[in-house]
Design a protein around this motif. Structure first.
Motif, PDB file in Angstrom:
ATOM      1  N   ALA A 145       0.857  -1.254  -0.036  1.00  0.00           N
ATOM      2  CA  ALA A 145       0.016  -0.035  -0.130  1.00  0.00           C
ATOM      3  C   ALA A 145       0.951   1.177  -0.117  1.00  0.00           C
ATOM      4  O   ALA A 145       0.444   2.141  -0.622  1.00  0.00           O
ATOM      5  N   VAL A 146       2.011   1.157   0.485  1.00  0.00           N
ATOM      6  CA  VAL A 146       2.861   2.429   0.982  1.00  0.00           C
ATOM      7  C   VAL A 146       3.430   2.656  -0.560  1.00  0.00           C
ATOM      8  O   VAL A 146       3.740   3.858  -1.070  1.00  0.00           O
ATOM      9  N   VAL A 147       3.934   1.765  -1.282  1.00  0.00           N
ATOM     10  CA  VAL A 147       4.747   1.716  -2.434  1.00  0.00           C
ATOM     11  C   VAL A 147       3.713   2.231  -3.700  1.00  0.00           C
ATOM     12  O   VAL A 147       3.940   3.071  -4.347  1.00  0.00           O
ATOM     13  N   VAL A 148       2.626   1.635  -3.575  1.00  0.00           N
ATOM     14  CA  VAL A 148       1.621   2.108  -4.497  1.00  0.00           C
ATOM     15  C   VAL A 148       0.983   3.452  -4.349  1.00  0.00           C
ATOM     16  O   VAL A 148       0.803   4.094  -5.184  1.00  0.00           O
ATOM     17  N   SER A 149       0.876   3.637  -2.944  1.00  0.00           N
ATOM     18  CA  SER A 149       0.400   5.169  -2.643  1.00  0.00           C
ATOM     19  C   SER A 149       1.377   6.346  -3.043  1.00  0.00           C
ATOM     20  O   SER A 149       1.116   7.479  -3.631  1.00  0.00           O
ATOM     21  N   LEU A 150       2.579   6.053  -2.731  1.00  0.00           N
ATOM     22  CA  LEU A 150       3.743   6.745  -2.993  1.00  0.00           C
ATOM     23  C   LEU A 150       3.725   7.060  -4.696  1.00  0.00           C
ATOM     24  O   LEU A 150       3.928   7.974  -5.161  1.00  0.00           O
ATOM     25  N   TYR A 151       3.770   6.009  -5.333  1.00  0.00           N
ATOM     26  CA  TYR A 151       4.116   6.221  -6.883  1.00  0.00           C
ATOM     27  C   TYR A 151       2.650   6.824  -7.503  1.00  0.00           C
ATOM     28  O   TYR A 151       2.646   7.854  -8.291  1.00  0.00           O
ATOM     29  N   SER A 152       1.680   6.397  -7.111  1.00  0.00           N
ATOM     30  CA  SER A 152       0.293   7.204  -7.575  1.00  0.00           C
ATOM     31  C   SER A 152       0.019   8.771  -7.116  1.00  0.00           C
ATOM     32  O   SER A 152      -0.242   9.609  -7.741  1.00  0.00           O
ATOM     33  N   LEU A 153       0.865   9.282  -5.893  1.00  0.00           N
ATOM     34  CA  LEU A 153       0.872  10.413  -5.452  1.00  0.00           C
ATOM     35  C   LEU A 153       1.910  11.271  -6.353  1.00  0.00           C
ATOM     36  O   LEU A 153       1.724  12.270  -6.909  1.00  0.00           O
ATOM     37  N   GLY A 154       2.965  10.511  -6.686  1.00  0.00           N
ATOM     38  CA  GLY A 154       4.033  11.126  -7.641  1.00  0.00           C
ATOM     39  C   GLY A 154       3.361  11.597  -8.956  1.00  0.00           C
ATOM     40  O   GLY A 154       3.515  12.475  -9.665  1.00  0.00           O
ATOM     41  N   ILE A 155       2.572  10.640  -9.889  1.00  0.00           N
ATOM     42  CA  ILE A 155       1.936  10.500 -10.905  1.00  0.00           C
ATOM     43  C   ILE A 155       0.808  11.696 -10.738  1.00  0.00           C
ATOM     44  O   ILE A 155       0.883  12.641 -11.680  1.00  0.00           O
TER      45      ILE A 155
ATOM     46  N   ALA B 137       5.486  20.983  -7.823  1.00  0.00           N
ATOM     47  CA  ALA B 137       4.874  19.870  -8.168  1.00  0.00           C
ATOM     48  C   ALA B 137       5.831  18.657  -8.612  1.00  0.00           C
ATOM     49  O   ALA B 137       5.960  17.471  -8.226  1.00  0.00           O
ATOM     50  N   THR B 138       6.773  19.173  -9.478  1.00  0.00           N
ATOM     51  CA  THR B 138       7.798  18.461 -10.162  1.00  0.00           C
ATOM     52  C   THR B 138       8.817  17.676  -9.211  1.00  0.00           C
ATOM     53  O   THR B 138       9.167  16.628  -9.119  1.00  0.00           O
ATOM     54  N   VAL B 139       9.088  18.756  -8.281  1.00  0.00           N
ATOM     55  CA  VAL B 139      10.029  18.146  -7.153  1.00  0.00           C
ATOM     56  C   VAL B 139       9.251  17.325  -6.181  1.00  0.00           C
ATOM     57  O   VAL B 139       9.726  16.036  -5.785  1.00  0.00           O
ATOM     58  N   ALA B 140       8.092  17.521  -5.811  1.00  0.00           N
ATOM     59  CA  ALA B 140       7.294  16.340  -4.911  1.00  0.00           C
ATOM     60  C   ALA B 140       6.980  15.120  -5.793  1.00  0.00           C
ATOM     61  O   ALA B 140       7.169  14.064  -5.028  1.00  0.00           O
TER      62      ALA B 140
END
Length: 99
Positions: free
Chosen positions: A20-30, A70-73
């Motif tokens: 859940a953490v990995v998927v959440s971080l990746y989707s938040l980056g997108i 947003a790009t940095v985040a």
């Protein structure tokens, strides 16, 4: 042979939370990469469009109008996601343990 249910539950919860953490971080980056530029306001207060309208055939996202924060985040989220994956691989592969 008996099953240690507490160890089984611990591994199950750890796998569920880490996925859940990995998927959440990746989707938040997108999601951070999809933040558009702020609309330009005219002197009379009207909002002007910022660029040409998007077309189905030419649906590329341009990074020119995206805010820099947003790009940095997004990059931070992608790096954290990759670090989580690398730590997981390190914990799974015993050949990587040097001690």
């Amino acid at each position: 042979m008996t099953i240690e249910w507490m160890a089984f539950i611990t591994v199950f919860v750890a796998a569920l939370v880490s996925a859940a953490v990995v998927v959440s971080l990746y989707s938040l980056g997108i999601r951070f990469l999809a933040i558009p530029a702020r609309p330009v306001r005219g002197a009379d207060g009207s909002v002007a469009p910022n660029g040409p309208s998007r077309d189905d055939e030419n649906d590329d996202v341009d990074a020119v109008g995206r805010p820099q924060w947003a790009t940095v985040a997004a990059n931070i989220c992608f790096v954290l996601s990759a670090c989580c994956v690398l730590v997981g691989i390190f914990l799974i592969v015993p050949g990587l343990h040097f001690w």
